[in-house]
Design a protein around this motif. Structure first.
Motif, PDB file in Angstrom:
ATOM      1  N   THR A  53       0.820  -1.211   0.000  1.00  0.00           N
ATOM      2  CA  THR A  53       0.000   0.000   0.000  1.00  0.00           C
ATOM      3  C   THR A  53       0.859   1.268   0.000  1.00  0.00           C
ATOM      4  OG1 THR A  53      -1.623  -1.238   1.252  1.00  0.00           O
ATOM      5  CG2 THR A  53      -1.937   1.127   1.172  1.00  0.00           C
ATOM      6  N   ALA A  54       1.889   1.297   0.864  1.00  0.00           N
ATOM      7  CA  ALA A  54       2.695   2.524   1.000  1.00  0.00           C
ATOM      8  C   ALA A  54       3.373   2.866  -0.325  1.00  0.00           C
ATOM      9  CB  ALA A  54       3.735   2.344   2.104  1.00  0.00           C
ATOM     10  N   ASP A  55       3.917   1.857  -1.004  1.00  0.00           N
ATOM     11  CA  ASP A  55       4.594   2.097  -2.292  1.00  0.00           C
ATOM     12  C   ASP A  55       3.600   2.591  -3.331  1.00  0.00           C
ATOM     13  OD1 ASP A  55       6.741   1.018  -1.007  1.00  0.00           O
ATOM     14  OD2 ASP A  55       6.608  -0.943  -2.012  1.00  0.00           O
ATOM     15  N   ALA A  56       2.411   1.975  -3.343  1.00  0.00           N
ATOM     16  CA  ALA A  56       1.392   2.355  -4.329  1.00  0.00           C
ATOM     17  C   ALA A  56       0.963   3.808  -4.094  1.00  0.00           C
ATOM     18  CB  ALA A  56       0.198   1.417  -4.231  1.00  0.00           C
ATOM     19  N   LEU A  57       0.782   4.175  -2.839  1.00  0.00           N
ATOM     20  CA  LEU A  57       0.328   5.543  -2.531  1.00  0.00           C
ATOM     21  C   LEU A  57       1.414   6.569  -2.869  1.00  0.00           C
ATOM     22  CD1 LEU A  57      -1.671   5.019   0.801  1.00  0.00           C
ATOM     23  CD2 LEU A  57      -2.543   5.238  -1.542  1.00  0.00           C
ATOM     24  N   GLU A  58       2.655   6.196  -2.633  1.00  0.00           N
ATOM     25  CA  GLU A  58       3.765   7.098  -2.955  1.00  0.00           C
ATOM     26  C   GLU A  58       3.784   7.384  -4.465  1.00  0.00           C
ATOM     27  OE1 GLU A  58       8.533   6.862  -2.664  1.00  0.00           O
ATOM     28  OE2 GLU A  58       7.434   5.852  -1.056  1.00  0.00           O
ATOM     29  N   TYR A  59       3.600   6.304  -5.259  1.00  0.00           N
ATOM     30  CA  TYR A  59       3.571   6.444  -6.727  1.00  0.00           C
ATOM     31  C   TYR A  59       2.355   7.259  -7.155  1.00  0.00           C
ATOM     32  CZ  TYR A  59       3.286   5.053 -11.679  1.00  0.00           C
ATOM     33  OH  TYR A  59       3.206   5.037 -13.042  1.00  0.00           O
ATOM     34  N   LEU A  60       1.202   6.963  -6.520  1.00  0.00           N
ATOM     35  CA  LEU A  60      -0.048   7.647  -6.856  1.00  0.00           C
ATOM     36  C   LEU A  60       0.110   9.159  -6.702  1.00  0.00           C
ATOM     37  CD1 LEU A  60      -3.113   7.196  -7.569  1.00  0.00           C
ATOM     38  CD2 LEU A  60      -3.561   7.346  -5.112  1.00  0.00           C
ATOM     39  N   ALA A  61       0.812   9.559  -5.650  1.00  0.00           N
ATOM     40  CA  ALA A  61       0.970  10.988  -5.357  1.00  0.00           C
ATOM     41  C   ALA A  61       1.735  11.708  -6.463  1.00  0.00           C
ATOM     42  CB  ALA A  61       1.682  11.161  -4.017  1.00  0.00           C
ATOM     43  N   THR A  62       2.504  10.986  -7.255  1.00  0.00           N
ATOM     44  CA  THR A  62       3.299  11.625  -8.316  1.00  0.00           C
ATOM     45  C   THR A  62       2.540  11.668  -9.645  1.00  0.00           C
ATOM     46  OG1 THR A  62       4.244   9.538  -9.102  1.00  0.00           O
ATOM     47  CG2 THR A  62       5.425  10.659  -7.300  1.00  0.00           C
ATOM     48  N   GLN A  63       1.316  11.110  -9.684  1.00  0.00           N
ATOM     49  CA  GLN A  63       0.607  10.960 -10.958  1.00  0.00           C
ATOM     50  C   GLN A  63      -0.313  12.134 -11.282  1.00  0.00           C
ATOM     51  OE1 GLN A  63       1.269   8.218 -13.141  1.00  0.00           O
ATOM     52  NE2 GLN A  63       2.915   8.420 -11.634  1.00  0.00           N
ATOM     53  N   LYS A  64      -0.539  12.302 -12.578  1.00  0.00           N
ATOM     54  CA  LYS A  64      -1.508  13.275 -13.071  1.00  0.00           C
ATOM     55  C   LYS A  64      -2.861  12.568 -13.097  1.00  0.00           C
ATOM     56  CE  LYS A  64      -1.807  15.083 -17.302  1.00  0.00           C
ATOM     57  NZ  LYS A  64      -1.669  14.658 -18.524  1.00  0.00           N
ATOM     58  N   PHE A  65      -3.919  13.232 -12.635  1.00  0.00           N
ATOM     59  CA  PHE A  65      -5.235  12.571 -12.586  1.00  0.00           C
ATOM     60  C   PHE A  65      -6.060  12.954 -13.811  1.00  0.00           C
ATOM     61  CE2 PHE A  65      -3.555  12.358  -8.404  1.00  0.00           C
ATOM     62  CZ  PHE A  65      -3.933  11.108  -7.973  1.00  0.00           C
ATOM     63  N   PRO A  66      -7.020  12.090 -14.232  1.00  0.00           N
ATOM     64  CA  PRO A  66      -7.370  10.797 -13.632  1.00  0.00           C
ATOM     65  C   PRO A  66      -6.297   9.717 -13.858  1.00  0.00           C
ATOM     66  CG  PRO A  66      -8.597  11.117 -15.660  1.00  0.00           C
ATOM     67  CD  PRO A  66      -7.847  12.393 -15.410  1.00  0.00           C
ATOM     68  N   VAL A  67      -6.242   8.750 -12.951  1.00  0.00           N
ATOM     69  CA  VAL A  67      -5.460   7.537 -13.175  1.00  0.00           C
ATOM     70  C   VAL A  67      -6.403   6.346 -13.006  1.00  0.00           C
ATOM     71  CG1 VAL A  67      -3.244   8.445 -12.355  1.00  0.00           C
ATOM     72  CG2 VAL A  67      -4.739   7.212 -10.797  1.00  0.00           C
ATOM     73  N   VAL A  68      -5.930   5.195 -13.467  1.00  0.00           N
ATOM     74  CA  VAL A  68      -6.768   4.007 -13.403  1.00  0.00           C
ATOM     75  C   VAL A  68      -6.105   2.995 -12.469  1.00  0.00           C
ATOM     76  CG1 VAL A  68      -7.941   2.247 -14.772  1.00  0.00           C
ATOM     77  CG2 VAL A  68      -7.431   4.471 -15.780  1.00  0.00           C
ATOM     78  N   ILE A  69      -6.891   2.488 -11.513  1.00  0.00           N
ATOM     79  CA  ILE A  69      -6.389   1.506 -10.552  1.00  0.00           C
ATOM     80  C   ILE A  69      -7.078   0.188 -10.847  1.00  0.00           C
ATOM     81  CG2 ILE A  69      -6.055   1.064  -8.070  1.00  0.00           C
ATOM     82  CD1 ILE A  69      -5.405   3.929  -8.327  1.00  0.00           C
ATOM     83  N   LYS A  70      -6.282  -0.870 -11.001  1.00  0.00           N
ATOM     84  CA  LYS A  70      -6.863  -2.171 -11.373  1.00  0.00           C
ATOM     85  C   LYS A  70      -6.380  -3.278 -10.451  1.00  0.00           C
ATOM     86  CE  LYS A  70      -7.029  -1.064 -16.287  1.00  0.00           C
ATOM     87  NZ  LYS A  70      -6.780  -1.514 -17.655  1.00  0.00           N
ATOM     88  N   ALA A  71      -7.314  -4.110 -10.026  1.00  0.00           N
ATOM     89  CA  ALA A  71      -6.932  -5.349  -9.338  1.00  0.00           C
ATOM     90  C   ALA A  71      -6.217  -6.224 -10.360  1.00  0.00           C
ATOM     91  CB  ALA A  71      -8.180  -6.059  -8.817  1.00  0.00           C
ATOM     92  N   HIS A 110     -10.366  10.202 -10.138  1.00  0.00           N
ATOM     93  CA  HIS A 110     -10.200  11.567 -10.630  1.00  0.00           C
ATOM     94  C   HIS A 110      -9.395  12.419  -9.671  1.00  0.00           C
ATOM     95  CE1 HIS A 110     -12.563  11.357 -14.328  1.00  0.00           C
ATOM     96  NE2 HIS A 110     -13.191  10.378 -13.695  1.00  0.00           N
ATOM     97  N   ASN A 111      -9.144  11.902  -8.467  1.00  0.00           N
ATOM     98  CA  ASN A 111      -8.269  12.630  -7.550  1.00  0.00           C
ATOM     99  C   ASN A 111      -7.565  11.637  -6.626  1.00  0.00           C
ATOM    100  OD1 ASN A 111     -10.022  12.007  -5.300  1.00  0.00           O
ATOM    101  ND2 ASN A 111     -11.398  13.579  -6.118  1.00  0.00           N
ATOM    102  N   PHE A 112      -6.635  12.134  -5.824  1.00  0.00           N
ATOM    103  CA  PHE A 112      -5.810  11.274  -4.976  1.00  0.00           C
ATOM    104  C   PHE A 112      -6.646  10.476  -3.989  1.00  0.00           C
ATOM    105  CE2 PHE A 112      -3.317  10.338  -1.207  1.00  0.00           C
ATOM    106  CZ  PHE A 112      -2.210   9.725  -1.758  1.00  0.00           C
ATOM    107  N   GLU A 113      -7.671  11.136  -3.390  1.00  0.00           N
ATOM    108  CA  GLU A 113      -8.457  10.473  -2.343  1.00  0.00           C
ATOM    109  C   GLU A 113      -9.173   9.231  -2.882  1.00  0.00           C
ATOM    110  OE1 GLU A 113      -8.298  13.837  -2.726  1.00  0.00           O
ATOM    111  OE2 GLU A 113      -6.993  13.963  -0.950  1.00  0.00           O
ATOM    112  N   VAL A 114      -9.766   9.362  -4.068  1.00  0.00           N
ATOM    113  CA  VAL A 114     -10.482   8.219  -4.652  1.00  0.00           C
ATOM    114  C   VAL A 114      -9.491   7.092  -4.960  1.00  0.00           C
ATOM    115  CG1 VAL A 114     -11.857   7.450  -6.635  1.00  0.00           C
ATOM    116  CG2 VAL A 114     -12.353   9.653  -5.562  1.00  0.00           C
ATOM    117  N   GLY A 115      -8.326   7.468  -5.486  1.00  0.00           N
ATOM    118  CA  GLY A 115      -7.292   6.474  -5.801  1.00  0.00           C
ATOM    119  C   GLY A 115      -6.798   5.785  -4.541  1.00  0.00           C
ATOM    120  N   GLN A 116      -6.580   6.590  -3.501  1.00  0.00           N
ATOM    121  CA  GLN A 116      -6.097   6.051  -2.219  1.00  0.00           C
ATOM    122  C   GLN A 116      -7.103   5.039  -1.661  1.00  0.00           C
ATOM    123  OE1 GLN A 116      -5.848   9.031   0.897  1.00  0.00           O
ATOM    124  NE2 GLN A 116      -4.574   7.694   2.158  1.00  0.00           N
TER     125      GLN A 116
END
Ligand code: AMP
Ligand code: GLY
Length: 434
Positions: free
Chosen positions: A134-152, A165-171
């Motif tokens: 989780t910590a690594d994923a969130l660190e990477y997420l914080a560097t991204q331009k939104f929207p991003v796509v998160i997939k299982a 569409h924003n960090f909170e939803v991705g988190q």
């Protein structure tokens, strides 16, 4: 020859319907099937079709059944038995089974595997990284331009994708998957991917090693509600052909995506046999980029696409299994076909079951009803038993006409809590009007 179709959805009804029309086929068995693949289905043309009470996951019983009933070809509908190795098991038992082996099915079974494969073979797709922490994923997420796509990473019935569409939803999505067990094992690794702009299309082929027989193009509506709003579903409607996939685009998809994929698989020692589904995003640069691979036909794409297939499905699949696909030619109905999915109250979240369906016998010319989550209840009535219940298809010379026909048939069908999107095909209709 007897044919066995494995699965119980709308796609399997369409596969069974086509198989039953084959000149090569004596009888079609469907395991476990639905109310649409029984002889008693209203308005059915199912004279040569029988449901078998064996689950698609019960590979051992399916093999025993196939041996006992002299099944000449088994066609597997859904991804789960493929990823579980049904084709390997049938082959080991000396039975012809159309579908990819377990290792070739990893193209759908693991999104990380698919992304690495695409990268290795320089096939266009979105930039990505994959994570188990989780910590690594969130660190990477914080560097991204939104929207991003998160997939299982694993199989999640089309629901393991969140467009943030924003960090909170991705988190939230990452925490639910990696720490919260939202999709179980399938979500213990996530792929975080660049959002691709454009129009989606489904491109499905019959593949045998490096030989490819393309199916007609199609487009699916994955979002639950009108105007492509709401959560992702398995698909709420589809139509064929997809106007965006013209002759030039077809060539581009084959050259840039399909052939590099089947050649790459062959090169890596996992030759592919079966339906190969490339979900594509076509951007303003006209480059088809891979959104996902599926190791099976699309659902609901199968219902309109196979409705348009005039040549013999069983002949094509058998040729693929026997390594002589290059001799096969697919023929298509020139008309458009459009399918509207009717869903149960609550779908794609938890839904109600057991509602009696009315109006199935009210015919409209140039339409067909493919069943998915239906079963015959103890009183002999057809009732709902799944989230996506029916896919109602219509034919027309234009998408607009096919759409009118399909919705005309839909208007006669009802059950408590039934709902559907009212705008299936809107992009194609817009294009026609332009
Ligand atoms: P998938 O299960 O990977 O096909 O994703 C489900 C749906 O999410 C797709 O059909 C797209 O509508 C959307 N989607 C997935 N990945 C992307 C992406 N990288 N960019 C834009 N949309 C995407
Ligand atoms: N309709 C999308 C799929 O079958 O994956």
């Amino acid at each position: 020859m007897n044919v066995l179709i494995v699965g119980s959805g709308g796609r399997e009804h369409a596969l069974a319907y086509k198989a039953a029309l084959s000149a090569l086929v004596t009888h079609v068995f469907v395991a476990p099937g639905n109310a649409g693949t029984t002889k008693s289905a209203a308005g059915s043309k199912n004279a040569g079709m029988t449901n078998i009470d064996i689950a698609a996951s019960d590979i051992e019983s399916l093999i025993a059944f196939a041996k006992k009933n002299e099944i000449g070809l088994t066609i597997v509908g859904p991804e789960q038995p493929l990823v579980a190795g049904i084709v390997d098991a049938f082959s080991a038992a000396g039975l012809a089974c159309f579908g990819p082996t377990q290792s070739a099915s990893t193209l759908e079974g693991s999104k990380t595997f698919a992304k690495e494969f695409l990268e290795r073979h320089q096939i266009p797709t979105a930039r990505y990284q994959s994570f188990t922490q989780t910590a690594d994923a969130l660190e990477y997420l914080a560097t991204q331009k939104f929207p991003v796509v998160i997939k299982a990473d694993g199989l999640a019935a089309g629901k393991g994708v969140v467009i943030a569409h924003n960090f909170e939803v991705g988190q939230h999505a990452i925490e639910e998957m990696l720490s919260g067990n939202r999709f179980g094992e399938a979500g213990h690794r996530v792929v975080i991917e660049e959002f691709m702009e454009g129009e989606e299309a489904s491109f499905i082929c019959i593949v045998s090693g490096t030989n490819v027989l393309p199916m007609a193009s199609s487009q699916d509506h994955k979002a639950a509600f009108d105007h492509d709003q709401g959560p992702n579903t398995g698909g709420m409607g589809a139509y064929s052909p997809a106007p965006i996939v013209d002759e030039g685009m077809t060539k581009s998809i084959l050259d840039k995506v399909i052939y590099p994929t089947v050649n790459g698989l062959q090169l890596e020692g996992t030759p592919y046999i079966g339906f190969l589904y490339a979900g594509l995003m076509i951007g303003s640069d006209n480059i088809p980029r891979v959104v996902e691979f599926n190791c099976r036909f699309g659902d609901p794409e199968a219902q309109p696409v196979l409705s348009r297939l005039k040549s013999d499905l069983v002949s094509h699949c058998l040729a693929a299994v026997e390594g002589r696909l290059s001799g096969e030619v697919a023929q298509w109905d020139e008309r458009c076909c459009l399918g509207v999915v009717m869903a149960a109250d609550g779908y794609p979240e938890s839904y109600t079951k057991g509602a009696r369906i009315s109006g199935l016998d009210l015919m409209v010319d140039n339409t067909e009803v493919f069943h998915a989550g239906t079963q015959v209840n103890d009183s002999g009535e057809i009732a709902t038993s799944g989230g996506r219940v029916l896919c109602v298809t219509g034919f027309g010379d234009t998408v607009r006409e096919a759409q009118k026909k399909a919705y005309q048939r839909v208007s006669h069908i009802d059950w408590q809590g039934a709902w559907y999107r009212s705008d299936i095909g809107y992009r194609a209709v817009q294009r026609e009007q332009e």
